[in-house]
Design a protein around this motif. Structure first.
Motif, mmCIF file in Angstrom:
data_model
loop_
_atom_site.group_PDB
_atom_site.id
_atom_site.type_symbol
_atom_site.label_atom_id
_atom_site.label_comp_id
_atom_site.label_asym_id
_atom_site.label_seq_id
_atom_site.Cartn_x
_atom_site.Cartn_y
_atom_site.Cartn_z
ATOM 1 N N LEU A 133 0.844 -1.194 0.000
ATOM 2 C CA LEU A 133 0.000 0.000 0.000
ATOM 3 C C LEU A 133 0.881 1.245 0.000
ATOM 4 C CD1 LEU A 133 -2.707 -1.073 2.601
ATOM 5 C CD2 LEU A 133 -2.748 -1.317 0.126
ATOM 6 N N ARG A 134 0.545 2.175 -0.882
ATOM 7 C CA ARG A 134 1.327 3.397 -1.044
ATOM 8 C C ARG A 134 0.421 4.622 -0.964
ATOM 9 N NH1 ARG A 134 4.561 0.405 0.258
ATOM 10 N NH2 ARG A 134 5.916 -0.815 -1.026
ATOM 11 N N ASP B 27 -3.153 5.362 -2.918
ATOM 12 C CA ASP B 27 -3.950 4.168 -3.203
ATOM 13 C C ASP B 27 -5.354 4.318 -2.619
ATOM 14 O OD1 ASP B 27 -1.903 2.889 -4.522
ATOM 15 O OD2 ASP B 27 -1.363 1.568 -2.855
ATOM 16 N N VAL C 42 -8.377 2.624 -0.837
ATOM 17 C CA VAL C 42 -8.529 1.461 0.024
ATOM 18 C C VAL C 42 -9.919 1.418 0.646
ATOM 19 C CG1 VAL C 42 -6.071 1.251 0.624
ATOM 20 C CG2 VAL C 42 -7.556 2.667 2.029
ATOM 21 N N LYS D 68 -6.657 -2.799 -0.699
ATOM 22 C CA LYS D 68 -6.524 -1.969 -1.888
ATOM 23 C C LYS D 68 -7.655 -2.258 -2.878
ATOM 24 C CE LYS D 68 -2.826 -0.687 -5.066
ATOM 25 N NZ LYS D 68 -1.447 -0.967 -5.419
ATOM 26 N N ASP E 186 -8.534 1.673 -8.737
ATOM 27 C CA ASP E 186 -8.387 3.132 -8.724
ATOM 28 C C ASP E 186 -9.322 3.760 -9.752
ATOM 29 O OD1 ASP E 186 -7.597 5.728 -8.465
ATOM 30 O OD2 ASP E 186 -5.534 5.406 -9.107
#
Length: 174
Positions: free
Chosen positions: A89-90, A93, A95, A151, A154
């Protein structure tokens, strides 16, 4: 040299929009399938989720959004100083933060927990915690017990592309 016909911008944009929609639907289906067919632990091993988290802080961020700080549950951490386990996870992201399903939870139970959860964007990742800014309309969120962050597809990027392609299509008609 051969002469080339100019590209028909409206038809090109329409084709791109259709392809973009198919790609988004495919990614949503894949994410949904992964969540419903794999355990939270398996998703964490794949780098798509963080499990055994607790809400260690809650504050109001930019635009009045609720920002949750999620850290490891002290009851399940091997050592308190270890921080979060390895994950993919960055910042940025999308979620889903929801109560963590039991390992033996049925698919229907997992779906119910997902509906009760809150979508958000990761705003900061540290060794010991991760911050998630929740989507608008989720100001009053309370989780009892452990949560997990998984996640999602997107959709924001796809919506931006779609808006851009629609703009290109309408500009070329002028």
């Amino acid at each position: 040299m051969t002469s080339r016909e100019p590209t028909d911008i409206p038809s090109f944009a329409s084709t791109q929009l259709a392809l973009l929609d198919r790609e988004l639907q495919s990614e949503i289906l894949e994410t949904s399938s992964l969540i419903s067919n794999h355990s939270p632990t398996a998703l964490q091993r794949a780098g798509l989720a963080l499990t055994n988290l607790v809400v260690s802080g809650q504050r109001t961020g930019l635009g009045g959004r609720t920002v949750l700080e999620l850290g490891p549950d002290a009851a399940t951490a091997s050592r308190p100083d270890d921080g979060l386990p390895e994950h993919g996870l960055r910042t940025g992201d999308i979620v889903l933060v929801a109560e963590q399903p039991a390992g033996s939870a049925k698919k229907r139970e997992v779906k119910d927990l997902e509906r009760k959860g809150a979508r958000g964007v990761i705003t900061r990742v540290q060794k010991a915690w991760v911050s998630v800014a929740l989507d608008e309309g989720k100001e009053e969120v309370s989780f009892s017990g452990r949560v997990w962050a998984v996640k999602l597809a997107d959709e924001v990027t796809y919506k931006r592309y779609e808006m851009d392609k629609k703009k290109n299509r309408s500009l070329s008609r002028m």
